[in-house]
Design a protein around this motif. Structure first.
Motif, mmCIF file in Angstrom:
data_model
loop_
_atom_site.group_PDB
_atom_site.id
_atom_site.type_symbol
_atom_site.label_atom_id
_atom_site.label_comp_id
_atom_site.label_asym_id
_atom_site.label_seq_id
_atom_site.Cartn_x
_atom_site.Cartn_y
_atom_site.Cartn_z
ATOM 1 N N LYS A 60 0.851 -1.197 0.000
ATOM 2 C CA LYS A 60 0.000 0.000 0.000
ATOM 3 C C LYS A 60 0.883 1.241 0.000
ATOM 4 C CE LYS A 60 -3.830 2.372 0.491
ATOM 5 N NZ LYS A 60 -4.867 2.371 -0.556
ATOM 6 N N SER A 61 0.595 2.152 -0.884
ATOM 7 C CA SER A 61 1.359 3.404 -0.877
ATOM 8 C C SER A 61 0.403 4.577 -1.071
ATOM 9 C CB SER A 61 2.411 3.374 -1.988
ATOM 10 O OG SER A 61 1.815 2.974 -3.191
ATOM 11 N N TYR A 62 0.853 5.725 -0.651
ATOM 12 C CA TYR A 62 0.060 6.956 -0.799
ATOM 13 C C TYR A 62 0.801 7.926 -1.688
ATOM 14 C CZ TYR A 62 -2.876 5.286 3.012
ATOM 15 O OH TYR A 62 -3.733 4.548 3.763
ATOM 16 N N HIS A 63 0.035 8.687 -2.405
ATOM 17 C CA HIS A 63 0.641 9.692 -3.287
ATOM 18 C C HIS A 63 0.408 11.066 -2.696
ATOM 19 C CE1 HIS A 63 1.161 6.610 -6.345
ATOM 20 N NE2 HIS A 63 -0.047 6.187 -5.986
ATOM 21 N N SER A 64 1.500 11.805 -2.634
ATOM 22 C CA SER A 64 1.371 13.187 -2.191
ATOM 23 C C SER A 64 2.123 14.034 -3.202
ATOM 24 C CB SER A 64 1.979 13.330 -0.790
ATOM 25 O OG SER A 64 2.047 14.689 -0.455
ATOM 26 N N GLU A 102 3.978 14.654 -6.294
ATOM 27 C CA GLU A 102 4.692 13.736 -7.179
ATOM 28 C C GLU A 102 5.352 12.617 -6.407
ATOM 29 O OE1 GLU A 102 7.222 15.866 -9.820
ATOM 30 O OE2 GLU A 102 5.507 16.689 -10.929
ATOM 31 N N LYS A 103 5.323 12.765 -5.067
ATOM 32 C CA LYS A 103 6.006 11.760 -4.241
ATOM 33 C C LYS A 103 5.094 10.575 -3.977
ATOM 34 C CE LYS A 103 9.040 14.767 -1.599
ATOM 35 N NZ LYS A 103 9.134 15.417 -0.289
ATOM 36 N N THR A 104 5.695 9.403 -3.923
ATOM 37 C CA THR A 104 4.940 8.218 -3.547
ATOM 38 C C THR A 104 5.538 7.672 -2.254
ATOM 39 O OG1 THR A 104 4.528 7.718 -5.841
ATOM 40 C CG2 THR A 104 4.197 5.924 -4.290
ATOM 41 N N THR A 155 5.529 4.648 0.259
ATOM 42 C CA THR A 155 5.094 3.261 0.451
ATOM 43 C C THR A 155 4.940 3.006 1.946
ATOM 44 O OG1 THR A 155 6.259 2.647 -1.533
ATOM 45 C CG2 THR A 155 5.631 0.858 -0.054
ATOM 46 N N ASP A 189 4.763 -2.856 2.572
ATOM 47 C CA ASP A 189 5.376 -3.508 1.421
ATOM 48 C C ASP A 189 5.591 -4.985 1.733
ATOM 49 O OD1 ASP A 189 6.489 -3.827 -1.010
ATOM 50 O OD2 ASP A 189 8.447 -2.983 -0.483
ATOM 51 N N ASP A 227 -2.794 -1.692 -2.863
ATOM 52 C CA ASP A 227 -2.343 -1.503 -4.250
ATOM 53 C C ASP A 227 -2.197 -2.870 -4.921
ATOM 54 O OD1 ASP A 227 -2.212 1.098 -3.572
ATOM 55 O OD2 ASP A 227 -0.025 1.202 -3.379
#
Lengths: 222, 854
Positions: A12-16, A18-20, A22, A25, A61
């Motif tokens: 599972k990762s979050y986008h903020s 342009e940064k991702t 994680t 994992d 994800d």
């Protein structure tokens, strides 16, 4: 003994912007029915995210979660909700009682949702069991933190869940109250034969469980 | 444990009853707030139901009393004395009839000062067939016509201190007054104030000697037929025959329909004002539900976490809002039904009938449907938001609800637009006008929303970092998360806009009335001056120091053919689109060489003279050209009292009929009609009422056939009517204003729940009460001032557009919206905002949090 919860290669990762980021994992583990299972780790290790994914509150994800034999990936939001109502109980750090409902109504809620006619009777029994027989008609804002957590506990057991998720159940309570709440939780759990998954950073509490899963930086520590 | 198929998961079993129970359980804790939502639509609904039910009651009463209004089952009327052929035709129409001749005339009393424009009605005894003639003494009504004697309108009797037995002189005839006439079929305060009626026996009319060339006389035959006779069949059989003889047939239902339509026009405007009040309330609902649902996100997440489906979570709150709407509908409808009883008090004598109160189911249904419908419609967008609340929010307080897709938002906005249009069409009965109304409102919303966004952007972009702590905090609140800027500016702006527009429009209408009032033009109009009387009348006027301002010749004529087709041929042609009235109308035509101020040349060329050969170039008003389906160059043949005259349409004029000026639909050039039998209208200006009265008296004494219209007197009557209508409009506008205040209160009260956490936190961190108050004061001042100012400015622009585009009057805006409405609204927002913060300051932080349940 069969597994009630199977987690496979969860990511599972979050986008903020342009940064991702994680958060989780390659998480794989299983929980046997009827056991106490602790997920521990420092703040930001991904404990709560993992709990949310296990309970079908969020979508991973990649990877899969099988809860009580159901592959959560194949269920839509409402089916997940129905599954939770039937099989899952919750206890939260900040209690999460509905502020506009009395203690009794809060506890009755999961049973009412499944159309149980005896919801109020069961709820009263549970509230009596957690020592709140006199405070059934009080609203959450009229109860202390410990009392609110006991209401939450009664609610969590009201639908006789197969699996109970507890997210930092003592996080908002003082030590004394906290340990009394935990005793009560374990007693109720033993009585009902429920599987218990506790997210905590309290190692003392974790040690009282059958198995401990350690998380750090979104990965399982071996 | 192996995986099962997802279809096997049973849905939760909670049904409708549980949803309703949950809606009640959750709602009861917020009852006060929900009641505030409700109150914002109550007044709008009350106003609409009141006006709707009143309108229906009036319509029903007018329709129910239509025979009494006409005094007969039907009537045959004409503008000139019927010839033998027509009299024979009339005699063949089924039923019995009574005749009436009526015309306007000047009345004088042998032993009293003063003259009065009246309507002389020469009536055969036995009329009215239906309804009653009320006289004082009562017995005179029954005895009317059996002996020479006049019935004189009660207001005239009072004005001139007359008593039965006194004499009245009408032209050459002097009659004793038999009684004062209190009420007669079809009388209203308006008709009796302009020209009160004097009833004299039909056979005495000739003795007055007042029927001469150009006199505008109506000849009426009132019919009574046995109960149950098919009036429609009589109409179908005889109307066309009568049309050919320049007579007309009116059924009693036609009269009531016409009257009904007249009141409908006023009613439509009032409904619009009431609808605006309701819309303001809806805005209150939208803003309150928006914030309410925002606060309910945590609860929705818990519900979903415990197993409630998205549909169930949505329905719980949908039922709650629908319930509040229904309650608002019930209270509003009840209030409306009580309120409608107030209308007759406001408009008094303007009504033609005695009202029998009844409650109609349509307005009641409208009230209830609007209550539920509008609450749901305007709450729909925030309610739908619950669908997207993630159950994950129970674990993460900061979990953001995914934004609703643009498609859903657009669909809901279109739905709102469509429903508003639908309701407007229902109220206005004019789809296009309703569309413009809704589009206009949408434009105001959009502009205000853009301003609100612009302000948030501007404050953020050019933040005054040098300002003090409190001012900065207050300003920060305008664009921080959970800010109320958009909703409050919209609510305050729209409220101010509507209230200010009502003010400005009133100004504009008054300005238009005043413009005519101030014009130093003629205020005495002398009608029916015979061609031979011109000089002697002028000689009568001049010594008083007054001037003859205008001397307008008038020749009466009818159309004989239009564009080569005779009037008879057109009548016989059922496919002709030419308006019927054109074919039988007696045109009053003048001739002159130039346009007058109330006219604008629209098409063609103005003919200022006639060459003497070929068809005569004439000018038509645009409405006549339209109804006669003619355009420039088309030929018209006029029958000028027996002589056929070839003409063609040389020009088409736009005529402002609204101006109190003599306007003509057909104008000839000079040099054509000079020798035709004609009469004149002369005008003069009397500087004061005394000189006006003296002149009128002298004129009536020496020229009994002349009718004098005293514009001053007529303006008094019009002002009186406008005043009364103004009262009704103000009364309805009051609902908008009150609703605006409730919405404002609701919006600011709701914003309290947004700000309270922050205020308590500041308080906990040691902020002083004064500082918190100042921060709140700054925020609410900005919101009130921006919203109020924008609303007033937009209202000014909208009214300017209306004044320029529709009413064509220069308009001086009243200072009230800027001088009173704007500051009062700003102060109100400030006051309500500060009152909310006081609770935070006075009590310890924890107690506040507990009490507010946050």
């Amino acid at each position: 003994m069969s597994n009630i919860l199977n987690v496979t290669q969860l990511r599972k990762s979050y986008h903020s912007g342009e940064k991702t980021l994680t958060v989780l994992d390659d998480i794989t583990f299983s929980v046997e029915a009827g056991t106490r299972f602790a997920i521990v780790g420092p703040s930001g290790s991904g404990k709560t995210t993992l709990l949310g994914l296990c309970a079908g509150l969020d979508q991973p994800d990649s990877g899969g979660v099988s809860l009580c034999g159901e592959d959560l990936g194949t269920l839509d939001e409402d089916q997940c909700a129905a599954l939770r109502n039937r099989e899952v109980g919750f206890i939260f750090q900040n209690f999460q009682l509905l502020p506009t409902l009395t203690a009794l109504e809060n506890v009755s809620l999961p049973l009412e949702l499944r159309g149980d006619k005896a919801a109020a009777t069961t709820a009263k029994e549970l509230l009596t069991k957690v020592g709140l027989a006199e405070r059934m008609d009080h609203y959450p804002s009229q109860l202390s933190g410990g009392e609110q957590q006991r209401v939450a506990m009664a609610r969590a057991f009201s639908n006789s869940p197969s699996l109970l998720f507890a997210d930092e159940p003592t996080g908002n309570l003082d030590e004394d109250t906290g340990s009394r709440v935990i005793d009560l939780l374990f007693n109720l759990n033993a009585e009902a034969g429920t599987t218990l998954v506790i997210v905590t950073h309290d190692m003392d509490l974790a040690r009282q469980c059958d198995r401990i899963l350690r998380l750090k930086g979104g990965r399982i520590l071996e | 444990m192996g995986s099962r198929h997802s279809d096997q998961i049973p849905k939760n079993q909670a049904g409708l009853l549980w949803l309703l129970q949950m809606a009640w359980r959750d709602g009861r804790a917020s009852l006060r707030r929900l009641l505030l939502f409700m109150s914002s639509i109550v007044l709008g609904i009350a106003a609409l139901v009141a006006i709707q039910n009143f309108g229906m009651t009036l319509e029903e009463n007018i329709a129910g009393q239509s025979r009494e209004l006409m005094g007969a089952d039907f009537l045959v009327d004409m503008e000139s004395e019927p010839d033998e052929a027509l009299r024979d035709t009339i005699a063949l129409i089924p039923g019995t009839y009574l005749r009436e001749v009526n015309f306007a005339s000047m009345l004088s009393f042998p032993d009293r000062e003063g003259t009065r424009l009246v309507r002389i009605r020469g009536v055969e005894p036995g009329f009215p067939f239906y309804g009653e003639l009320t006289t004082r003494p009562e017995a005179a009504a029954g005895a009317f016509g059996k002996a020479p004697g006049a019935l004189v309108d009660a207001t005239v009797m009072t004005q001139y201190a007359l008593r039965p037995g006194d004499s009245v002189t009408i032209g050459n005839l002097t009659l004793p007054i038999a009684a004062s006439l209190v009420d007669a079929p079809g009388n209203t305060q308006v008709s009796t104030s302009v020209a009160p009626a004097i009833w004299i026996p039909y056979d005495q009319i000739a003795a007055t000697g007042l029927i001469q060339v150009g006199s505008r006389v109506e000849y009426n035959y009132y019919f009574q037929v046995p109960e149950g006779t098919d009036l429609g069949a009589i109409y179908d059989r005889w109307d066309a025959v009568l049309d050919d003889a320049n007579a007309d047939m009116d059924l009693h239902t036609d009269t009531s329909d016409r009257l009904g339509r007249r009141y409908q026009n006023v009613g439509r405007f009032l409904k619009l004002v009431a609808f605006i009040a309701l819309l303001l309330g809806c805005l209150g609902i939208a803003s309150s539900v928006h914030i309410y649902m925002k606060e309910k996100r945590a609860s929705i997440a818990i519900l979903k976490c415990l197993g409630a489906s998205r549909r169930q979570s949505l329905l719980i709150f949908l039922f709650q809002i629908a319930g509040i709407g229904l309650l608002g509908g019930i209270v509003g409808t009840g209030l409306g039904l009580v309120l409608q009883a107030v209308f007759p008090q406001l408009i008094g004598g303007l009504l033609p009938v005695e009202l029998q109160w009844s409650t109609h189911w349509e307005p009641v249904a409208l009230g209830l449907v609007l209550g539920v419908g509008m609450a749901l419609l305007f709450g729909l967008l925030p309610l739908l938001g619950s669908w997207f609340v993630s159950p994950l929010a129970v674990l993460r307080v900061a979990e953001r609800t995914p934004a609703m897709s643009n498609r859903i938002t657009t669909a809901v906005l279109l739905l709102i637009f469509g429903v508003l249009w639908g309701v407007s069409v229902l109220l206005l009965e004019r789809p296009l006008r309703a569309l413009w109304f809704v589009l206009g409102l949408a434009a105001v919303f959009l502009v205000l929303a853009l301003i609100a966004w612009g302000i948030m952007w501007g404050v953020r972009r050019y933040f005054p970092h040098g300002w003090g702590f409190e001012a900065r905090q207050g300003l920060l609140n305008l664009f921080r998360p959970n800010n109320q800027t958009l909703v409050l500016i919209l609510a305050i702006g729209i409220g101010t806009f509507l209230i200010s527009t009502l003010y400005f429009t009133q100004d504009m209408l008054l300005a238009r009335a005043r413009m005519e009032d101030d014009r130093p033009a003629a205020n005495l109009i002398l009608l029916d001056v015979q061609a031979g009387q011109q000089e002697s009348v002028a000689a009568q006027i001049r010594p008083t120091g007054m001037e003859v301002l205008e001397n307008i010749p008038i020749v009466t004529m009818r159309l004989a053919s239009i564009a080569g087709r005779t009037v008879e041929a057109i009548r016989a042609d059922s496919t002709s689109t030419i308006n019927q009235w054109i074919l039988s109308h007696e045109f009053r035509v003048t001739y002159r060489d130039s346009l007058i101020p109330s006219e604008v040349l629209q098409e063609g060329e103005w003919a200022s003279s006639y060459a003497g050969t070929g068809p005569v170039p004439v000018s038509l008003s645009d409405n006549v050209a339209r109804d006669a389906r003619v355009t420039i160059g088309d030929t018209l043949v006029f029958n000028v009292q027996g002589v056929l005259m070839d003409t063609y349409v040389a020009s088409i004029r736009q005529v402002d009929w609204g101006r109190m000026q003599l306007n003509f639909s057909v104008v000839f050039p000079p040099g054509v009609l000079e020798d035709a039998p004609r009469f004149h209208v002369m005008t003069t200006y009397a500087p004061d009422t005394d000189s006006s009265a003296r002149l009128q008296q002298a004129l009536v004494r020496n020229f009994p056939n002349i009718t004098v219209l005293d514009i001053r007197q007529i303006l008094d009557v019009i002002t009186d009517i406008l005043d009364k209508i103004g009262w009704v409009i103000r009364f309805m506008a009051f609902f908008s204003i009150l609703t605006g205040l409730i919405v404002l209160l609701g919006a600011v009260r709701t914003s309290k729940y947004q700000r309270i956490r922050e205020s308590v936190l500041l308080r906990t961190l040691g902020a002083q009460g004064r500082q918190i108050l100042r921060i709140s004061a700054m925020e609410y001042f900005f919101l009130g001032a921006i919203g109020g100012l924008m609303g007033a400015v937009l209202a000014l622009l909208a009214t300017e557009l209306l004044a320029y585009g529709v009413f064509e009057v220069p308009f001086t805006p009243s200072w009230v919206p800027f001088g009173v409405v704007f500051p009062v609204i700003t102060l109100l927002v400030l006051g309500i905002g500060l009152a909310n913060s006081r609770g935070v300051i006075k009590s310890p932080p924890l107690e506040v949090l507990r009490k507010e349940g946050v």
